[in-house]
Scaffold this active site. Structure first.
Site, PDB file in Angstrom:
ATOM      1  N   SER B  96       3.605  32.744  62.097  1.00 55.44           N
ATOM      2  CA  SER B  96       3.147  32.480  60.750  1.00 55.44           C
ATOM      3  C   SER B  96       2.084  31.405  60.839  1.00 55.44           C
ATOM      4  CB  SER B  96       4.332  31.983  59.921  1.00 55.44           C
ATOM      5  OG  SER B  96       3.913  31.772  58.603  1.00 55.44           O
ATOM      6  N   HIS B 110      -4.313  32.878  55.732  1.00 54.38           N
ATOM      7  CA  HIS B 110      -2.882  32.928  56.032  1.00 54.38           C
ATOM      8  C   HIS B 110      -2.588  34.259  56.708  1.00 54.38           C
ATOM      9  CE1 HIS B 110       1.097  34.535  54.436  1.00 54.38           C
ATOM     10  NE2 HIS B 110       1.459  33.585  55.256  1.00 54.38           N
ATOM     11  N   ASN B 112       0.804  36.400  58.919  1.00 55.18           N
ATOM     12  CA  ASN B 112       2.208  36.351  59.285  1.00 55.18           C
ATOM     13  C   ASN B 112       2.600  37.728  59.802  1.00 55.18           C
ATOM     14  OD1 ASN B 112       5.152  36.861  57.465  1.00 55.18           O
ATOM     15  ND2 ASN B 112       5.039  35.433  59.163  1.00 55.18           N
ATOM     16  N   ARG B 114       6.272  39.532  61.510  1.00 57.10           N
ATOM     17  CA  ARG B 114       7.676  39.174  61.757  1.00 57.10           C
ATOM     18  C   ARG B 114       8.554  40.404  61.930  1.00 57.10           C
ATOM     19  NH1 ARG B 114       6.240  38.416  56.493  1.00 57.10           N
ATOM     20  NH2 ARG B 114       7.346  39.759  55.039  1.00 57.10           N
ATOM     21  N   HIS B 179       2.974  32.255  36.515  1.00 58.71           N
ATOM     22  CA  HIS B 179       2.887  31.163  35.533  1.00 58.71           C
ATOM     23  C   HIS B 179       1.441  30.726  35.282  1.00 58.71           C
ATOM     24  CE1 HIS B 179       3.091  29.084  39.434  1.00 58.71           C
ATOM     25  NE2 HIS B 179       2.463  28.085  38.859  1.00 58.71           N
ATOM     26  N   GLY B 262      18.231  27.113  56.042  1.00 61.82           N
ATOM     27  CA  GLY B 262      18.349  25.882  56.816  1.00 61.82           C
ATOM     28  C   GLY B 262      17.301  25.804  57.900  1.00 61.82           C
ATOM     29  N   GLY B 263      16.159  26.405  57.662  1.00 58.16           N
ATOM     30  CA  GLY B 263      15.072  26.377  58.638  1.00 58.16           C
ATOM     31  C   GLY B 263      14.523  24.967  58.818  1.00 58.16           C
ATOM     32  N   ARG B 264      13.573  24.865  59.722  1.00 55.32           N
ATOM     33  CA  ARG B 264      13.003  23.549  60.030  1.00 55.32           C
ATOM     34  C   ARG B 264      11.943  23.219  58.986  1.00 55.32           C
ATOM     35  NH1 ARG B 264       8.766  21.528  63.665  1.00 55.32           N
ATOM     36  NH2 ARG B 264       9.416  19.505  64.483  1.00 55.32           N
TER      37      ARG B 264
END
Lengths: 304, 304
Positions: B96, B110, B112, B114, B179, B262-264
């Protein structure tokens, strides 16, 4: 649930007056700090009075909003604790403010008081108050933190002795960035879903919280706004403001409620700082004032 | 579902090599642009190789991450389209990257790619590929937008003629700020949940997408990075970067997946810009280049 019909008009009068008083108080610090007003109306009914300040003065960016919006369907973010109300008609009114001072020695402060009423068309409308105030310093001053929390104690008095510890804890729990394992700031008080013992007492408490914001913040703003600072302090402030952005966009229930309910984006995101930075894996020098903020101030702590 | 066991090791080899190639390619523009590497391991298994660049060169902040994480329970953000997998064990691996150039005339880009595998311990593990690349300009150049999308068409070729229009639309739909009622940028391609017609074809497509990022972005970076600009352009860039922050923190499924699983945090939020600003109700001058970006580029449009 309470059996007296909620006096929405009285709450609205109070909130609009509170907005006036807070703006006036903040404008009293520097001549160049002047709020500009935008009034707007909401598609599904109601509207608001947004007041924003962004200039060269003591406050780099500040917003003090009054809004009163209605809707046909209470959005999910408002009903986590009352799932039975999902989809009911609602009215939400409140004053919400965030002040980002220019000087890194002055904390960012936030306050909010609000009333939510659901099912006004039914015989037994449900209402509750919420609100609080909390402070996010960039440099730690124990004197400021103690003053802030002492004023919070005074604000809680109308609800009895146990209100401050309860709402102080709620504030610590709420203003926590789980993904950073950090408190947002030194806390203050936070309450929600308050409808006991009755409407008048709950309303009086909300007023007390609203009325205590200026006495809590102004003395701190006054005594720190002239302190000398340089690039190091400014960079640290911008970096820490990044955490403020993270909290408001990832975690804050009020922001999510606003965006989900089709609220006015510019008023909701007015809480975001004028300038913020992100640096990969930045850690302040051991023993520095910046490090002391993290280890001694942005932790759950009793201040009194 | 496919009946060939997923060759995870081959995907991992490809991804780590892709990270190397992309970093090398980006470092080729300016001598001062050098990535620094951080390797880390994940509590529940796996880890990653984060590469970050933040200096005085052409790229103000950039990150190219490889990660391979495992977990016992697939988080909600990953299972919106496959609720039956909630709670299963999973492995996620990917590259990523986000590049925030300094010059406002160079877009942020950008990319990515996966692979996600769930239920590896069962007889019939479920796997799917995802990824894409998209571009977020601050000033509009039709030549750049056409080059970007032409390269996207080439990237899609291994999957057949209908892949580009399908994934171009998915990208437009995904990189949309509800939004704000705004596209994040000029789009590109986005795909997810790809497991057809088989593992090898899907993997080949993912490789094609990964391989086409540099040819898509480098020519644009090279031809715009030297353009003269002043405070107006810089301020506009910082303001628009605020939207990038809003998208990543409020909307992006990848970011939510990372934070929920709970990723970094430092690796996930590496995508945030080095500096960003927010101004209340800011609107560019009618007829300006800034206004032209909004009306002609940040809209759904066919570029070819």
């Amino acid at each position: 649930m309470a059996n007296k019909a909620p006096d929405i008009a009285a709450v609205k009068d109070y909130l609009m007056d509170l907005q006036d008083r807070i703006c006036l108080g903040l404008e009293g610090i520097a001549e160049s700090d002047r709020f500009e007003e935008d009034t707007w109306s909401h598609d599904s009914g109601g509207g608001g009075r947004t007041r924003v300040l962004a200039g060269d003065g003591v406050i780099e960016k500040g917003g003090v909003n009054f809004s009163h919006v209605m809707g046909d369907k209470l959005p999910a973010a408002a009903t986590q604790m009352r799932p039975e109300l999902a989809g009911k008609s609602f009215q939400a009114m409140g004053v919400s403010l965030v002040i980002h001072p220019r000087n890194p020695y002055v904390p960012t402060s936030h306050a909010n008081v609000r009333l939510l009423v659901a099912g006004m068309e039914t015989e037994d409308p449900v209402w509750w108050f919420g609100g609080g105030f909390d402070m996010t310093p960039y440099y730690g001053f124990e004197e400021d933190a103690r003053h802030w929390h002492k004023t919070a104690v005074a604000a809680c008095r109308p609800l009895g002795e146990d209100a401050y510890p309860r709402y102080k804890k709620w504030c610590d729990d709420y203003f926590f960035l789980k993904h950073r394992n950090e408190q947002r700031g030194i806390g203050g008080i936070f309450f929600d879903d308050l409808n006991e013992p009755d409407f008048d007492t709950s309303f009086a408490f909300m007023q007390s919280v609203g009325d205590h914001y200026l006495p809590a913040f102004l003395p701190i703003l006054k005594r720190r706004q002239g302190l000398k600072h340089g690039k190091v302090e400014r960079d640290w402030q911008l970096y820490r403001r990044g955490r403020y952005v993270e909290f408001n966009l990832v975690i804050d229930r009020g922001t999510l409620f606003g965006l989900q309910s089709g609220g006015r984006t510019e008023s909701i995101l007015m809480s975001l700082p004028p300038l913020a930075s992100w640096k990969y894996c930045f850690t302040p020098e051991p023993g520095s004032e910046e490090e002391r903020l993290l280890s001694e101030f942005l932790v759950v702590r009793e201040w009194l």
